[in-house]
Design an enzyme around this catalytic site. Structure first.
Site, PDB file in Angstrom:
ATOM      1  N   CYS A  11       0.840  -1.199   0.000  1.00 59.07           N
ATOM      2  CA  CYS A  11       0.000   0.000   0.000  1.00 59.07           C
ATOM      3  C   CYS A  11       0.875   1.250   0.000  1.00 59.07           C
ATOM      4  CB  CYS A  11      -0.885  -0.016   1.249  1.00 59.07           C
ATOM      5  SG  CYS A  11      -1.794   1.500   1.545  1.00 59.07           S
ATOM      6  N   GLY A  12       0.689   2.110  -0.989  1.00 56.93           N
ATOM      7  CA  GLY A  12       1.481   3.337  -1.090  1.00 56.93           C
ATOM      8  C   GLY A  12       1.291   4.258   0.107  1.00 56.93           C
TER       9      GLY A  12
END
Length: 131
Positions: A11-12
């Site tokens: 997840c960025g």
């Protein structure tokens, strides 16, 4: 300062939050919550400390959310928490706890609410500068 991040490296937002913690000089305990799943009590405590509802802490865009019928507004928090523990991909991320509180850090700069002031600006993966 001590800190814990419930992290998903895919997840960025979670990656940016972890990088922001490190930029602030904090090496947090990194809990990969998909592998080290919190108990229902731990999850309820983190959500409560973050000051959000269980519904705000659930990832409603995940396929499991629909498959399990979790959009039903009559479901109580215990049912939702149990579903999140059984299917940890449903836990929104990243959650961060420091000595100054806990937050669901979406967007990642929310973590600044529970950190000391940054000495220098931070650049996110997308090039956005914060701090």
């Amino acid at each position: 300062m001590n800190a814990v991040i419930w992290h998903n490296g895919r997840c960025g937002t979670s990656r940016n939050t972890l990088a922001l913690l490190r930029h602030a000089g904090i090496e947090p305990v990194v809990r990969e919550y998909l592998k080290d799943v919190p108990s229902q009590d731990e999850l309820a405590d983190m959500i409560g400390e973050a000051g959000i509802s269980v519904r705000e802490a659930i990832r409603s865009k995940e396929a499991a959310y629909t498959e399990l019928g979790l959009a039903d507004p009559s479901l109580d928090d215990c049912v939702l928490l149990a579903a999140m523990v059984a299917n940890p991909i449903l836990i929104n991320r990243p959650f961060v706890r420091t000595e100054l509180g806990a937050r669901l850090c979406r967007p990642s700069e929310v973590v600044l609410q529970i950190l000391p002031a940054l000495a220098t600006p931070f650049t996110k993966e997308d090039g956005q500068v914060i701090g």
